[in-house]
Design a protein around this motif. Structure first.
Motif, PDB file in Angstrom:
ATOM      1  N   UNK A 120      62.145  20.001  49.632  1.00  9.47           N
ATOM      2  CA  UNK A 120      62.047  18.548  49.442  1.00  9.47           C
ATOM      3  C   UNK A 120      61.234  18.238  48.189  1.00  9.47           C
ATOM      4  N   UNK A 121      60.113  18.923  48.024  1.00  8.46           N
ATOM      5  CA  UNK A 121      59.248  18.688  46.861  1.00  8.46           C
ATOM      6  C   UNK A 121      59.974  19.021  45.562  1.00  8.46           C
ATOM      7  N   UNK A 122      60.802  20.064  45.589  1.00  6.53           N
ATOM      8  CA  UNK A 122      61.508  20.521  44.390  1.00  6.53           C
ATOM      9  C   UNK A 122      62.614  19.570  43.958  1.00  6.53           C
ATOM     10  N   UNK A 123      62.982  18.620  44.813  1.00  7.18           N
ATOM     11  CA  UNK A 123      64.000  17.634  44.443  1.00  7.18           C
ATOM     12  C   UNK A 123      63.602  16.875  43.183  1.00  7.18           C
ATOM     13  N   UNK A 124      62.299  16.700  42.996  1.00  2.00           N
ATOM     14  CA  UNK A 124      61.799  15.936  41.855  1.00  2.00           C
ATOM     15  C   UNK A 124      62.112  16.598  40.521  1.00  2.00           C
ATOM     16  N   UNK A 125      62.252  17.919  40.524  1.00  2.00           N
ATOM     17  CA  UNK A 125      62.427  18.666  39.281  1.00  2.00           C
ATOM     18  C   UNK A 125      63.837  19.250  39.118  1.00  2.00           C
ATOM     19  N   UNK A 126      64.803  18.711  39.833  1.00  2.00           N
ATOM     20  CA  UNK A 126      66.165  19.263  39.774  1.00  2.00           C
ATOM     21  C   UNK A 126      66.686  19.313  38.340  1.00  2.00           C
ATOM     22  N   UNK A 127      66.628  18.211  37.625  1.00  2.00           N
ATOM     23  CA  UNK A 127      67.152  18.168  36.251  1.00  2.00           C
ATOM     24  C   UNK A 127      66.326  19.034  35.304  1.00  2.00           C
ATOM     25  N   UNK A 128      65.017  18.976  35.450  1.00  5.39           N
ATOM     26  CA  UNK A 128      64.139  19.772  34.588  1.00  5.39           C
ATOM     27  C   UNK A 128      64.410  21.262  34.772  1.00  5.39           C
ATOM     28  N   UNK A 129      64.560  21.698  36.010  1.00  5.75           N
ATOM     29  CA  UNK A 129      64.814  23.115  36.282  1.00  5.75           C
ATOM     30  C   UNK A 129      66.132  23.573  35.663  1.00  5.75           C
ATOM     31  N   UNK A 130      67.153  22.738  35.747  1.00  2.00           N
ATOM     32  CA  UNK A 130      68.444  23.090  35.161  1.00  2.00           C
ATOM     33  C   UNK A 130      68.340  23.249  33.648  1.00  2.00           C
ATOM     34  N   UNK A 131      67.641  22.332  33.003  1.00  2.00           N
ATOM     35  CA  UNK A 131      67.514  22.357  31.547  1.00  2.00           C
ATOM     36  C   UNK A 131      66.697  23.542  31.056  1.00  2.00           C
TER      37      UNK A 131
ATOM     38  N   UNK B 260      66.325  26.557  32.694  1.00  2.00           N
ATOM     39  CA  UNK B 260      66.753  27.822  33.302  1.00  2.00           C
ATOM     40  C   UNK B 260      65.795  28.307  34.384  1.00  2.00           C
ATOM     41  N   UNK B 261      65.274  27.352  35.165  1.00  2.00           N
ATOM     42  CA  UNK B 261      64.435  27.681  36.309  1.00  2.00           C
ATOM     43  C   UNK B 261      65.273  27.509  37.577  1.00  2.00           C
ATOM     44  N   UNK B 262      64.934  28.267  38.593  1.00  2.00           N
ATOM     45  CA  UNK B 262      65.765  28.306  39.788  1.00  2.00           C
ATOM     46  C   UNK B 262      65.075  27.610  40.972  1.00  2.00           C
ATOM     47  N   UNK B 263      65.878  26.870  41.709  1.00  2.00           N
ATOM     48  CA  UNK B 263      65.435  26.245  42.949  1.00  2.00           C
ATOM     49  C   UNK B 263      66.689  25.882  43.731  1.00  2.00           C
ATOM     50  N   UNK B 264      66.532  25.619  45.000  1.00  2.00           N
ATOM     51  CA  UNK B 264      67.696  25.235  45.804  1.00  2.00           C
ATOM     52  C   UNK B 264      68.279  23.899  45.328  1.00  2.00           C
ATOM     53  N   UNK B 265      67.464  22.879  45.029  1.00  2.00           N
ATOM     54  CA  UNK B 265      68.045  21.631  44.514  1.00  2.00           C
ATOM     55  C   UNK B 265      68.818  21.817  43.213  1.00  2.00           C
ATOM     56  N   UNK B 266      68.292  22.631  42.297  1.00  2.00           N
ATOM     57  CA  UNK B 266      68.994  22.826  41.027  1.00  2.00           C
ATOM     58  C   UNK B 266      70.254  23.668  41.193  1.00  2.00           C
ATOM     59  N   UNK B 267      70.299  24.447  42.270  1.00  2.00           N
ATOM     60  CA  UNK B 267      71.453  25.315  42.507  1.00  2.00           C
ATOM     61  C   UNK B 267      72.582  24.590  43.232  1.00  2.00           C
ATOM     62  N   UNK B 268      72.245  23.735  44.201  1.00  2.00           N
ATOM     63  CA  UNK B 268      73.295  23.129  45.034  1.00  2.00           C
ATOM     64  C   UNK B 268      73.289  21.602  45.008  1.00  2.00           C
ATOM     65  N   UNK B 269      72.307  20.994  44.352  1.00  2.00           N
ATOM     66  CA  UNK B 269      72.241  19.540  44.316  1.00  2.00           C
ATOM     67  C   UNK B 269      71.380  18.966  45.427  1.00  2.00           C
ATOM     68  N   UNK B 270      71.059  17.690  45.294  1.00  2.00           N
ATOM     69  CA  UNK B 270      70.111  17.055  46.211  1.00  2.00           C
ATOM     70  C   UNK B 270      70.630  16.978  47.651  1.00  2.00           C
ATOM     71  N   UNK B 271      71.889  16.592  47.814  1.00  2.00           N
ATOM     72  CA  UNK B 271      72.412  16.382  49.162  1.00  2.00           C
ATOM     73  C   UNK B 271      72.422  17.683  49.960  1.00  2.00           C
ATOM     74  N   UNK B 272      72.985  18.731  49.376  1.00  2.00           N
ATOM     75  CA  UNK B 272      73.031  20.015  50.080  1.00  2.00           C
ATOM     76  C   UNK B 272      71.632  20.596  50.262  1.00  2.00           C
ATOM     77  N   UNK B 273      70.756  20.369  49.284  1.00  2.00           N
ATOM     78  CA  UNK B 273      69.383  20.862  49.388  1.00  2.00           C
ATOM     79  C   UNK B 273      68.676  20.242  50.587  1.00  2.00           C
TER      80      UNK B 273
END
Length: 317
Positions: A210-221, A223-236
């Protein structure tokens, strides 16, 4: 005084409240394991420690104050503080370059220039040494396992660089609290504290997603990995819900396995209710209540649940 405040802010000392209550659960479960799972087994615990030569002193008596138990309790608390401080400081040191370019984290102590990177690393080393020192004065098993515990909690900081499962690694790190405290008291493993450790693993992993949802776009840009950046907010959020469902299942299993009483089950209801509540707060298109869900809700959940468990141990076990 200002420097101390800065370092407390660096490691987010107030967030110790997440895992500390579960360490207390492990501690009191350890006491309850003496004398037929009753907290009246404190005298048996003290006798055992004296027989083993741990905390040996002629001033210790079963009829006097329980200094042995108090000393053990203090050491467990210190272990929690030093281990978590080392993990947080190391994470801040390692992630400083990312924190500096992330608008959400640029105000943190290292990128803001409040604490120098070298000082943060030295702070990490000091806390690691203090942690190992405390385990030495607890028992041999804790001392031998201390490097393993440090490896787990420090290794987490690297995981976001190569796996979206980093949240689970964080969960593993905090899950050491109940089983570690139990070993500190008993010098051995047991299924019950392990069940609580799994509860912490899934609980922490879930709210970290849940906390990592805030950094979804930043992580993608970056090259950092997290569940939100991998599958998107809804699936996360669905994955987070599943993890919290597993956490609730673990505390329920622990209650059935150990035949806890009504106070424990009241705690389970409260804990599970707050797990549900935090998912009602956070929506894929509305992250304004993430901090409330992450900090406030989970902090209250762990503290209140631990109180109910310990009360149940005193009254019903």
């Amino acid at each position: 005084m200002i420097a101390v405040k800065n370092y407390l802010s660096l490691v987010k000392f107030s967030h110790t409240i997440f895992a500390m209550p579960f360490a207390l659960i492990g501690f009191f479960l350890g006491i309850a394991s003496f004398n037929g799972n009753k907290l009246s087994g404190i005298s048996d615990l003290i006798s055992s420690k004296m027989a083993e030569g741990e905390f040996a002193s002629s001033s210790y008596t079963l009829t006097g104050n329980y200094w042995i138990l108090i000393k053990l309790f203090i050491l467990v608390i210190l272990c929690m503080i030093f281990a978590r401080s080392a993990a947080m400081a190391f994470n801040r040191w390692l992630d400083a370059k990312y924190d500096a370019i992330n608008p959400r984290t640029a105000v943190r102590e290292i990128p803001a220039g409040i604490i120098k990177p070298g000082n943060a690393l030295s702070f990490t080393v000091v806390n690691c040494l203090l942690f190992i020192t405390c385990t030495f004065f607890i028992n041999k098993l804790c001392f031998y396992l201390s490097p393993v515990a440090l490896f787990v909690i420090l290794f987490y900081s690297y995981t976001k660089r190569f796996t979206a499962l980093c949240h689970l690694v964080l969960g593993v790190g905090l899950s050491l609290a109940p089983v570690g405290a139990y070993i500190a008291v008993t010098g051995q493993f047991n299924l019950l504290p392990i069940l609580f450790s799994f509860a912490v693993l899934f609980w922490v992993s879930g709210f970290d997603v849940i906390y990592a949802l805030q950094d979804e776009d930043f992580d993608k840009k970056n090259n950092l990995h997290s569940i939100p950046s991998a599958v998107g907010k809804i699936k996360a959020l669905h994955i987070s819900e599943l993890l919290h469902l597993l956490s609730a299942a673990c505390v329920i299993t622990a209650g059935v396995y150990s035949h806890f009483g009504i106070w424990y089950w009241a705690g389970v209801i409260f804990f599970s209710g707050l797990l549900i509540y935090q998912h009602l707060l956070v929506k894929p298109n509305d992250l304004t209540k993430v901090n409330m869900a992450f900090f406030t809700t989970n902090g209250i959940a762990s503290v209140v649940f631990s109180i109910f468990v310990i009360v149940d141990l005193f009254l019903n076990k």
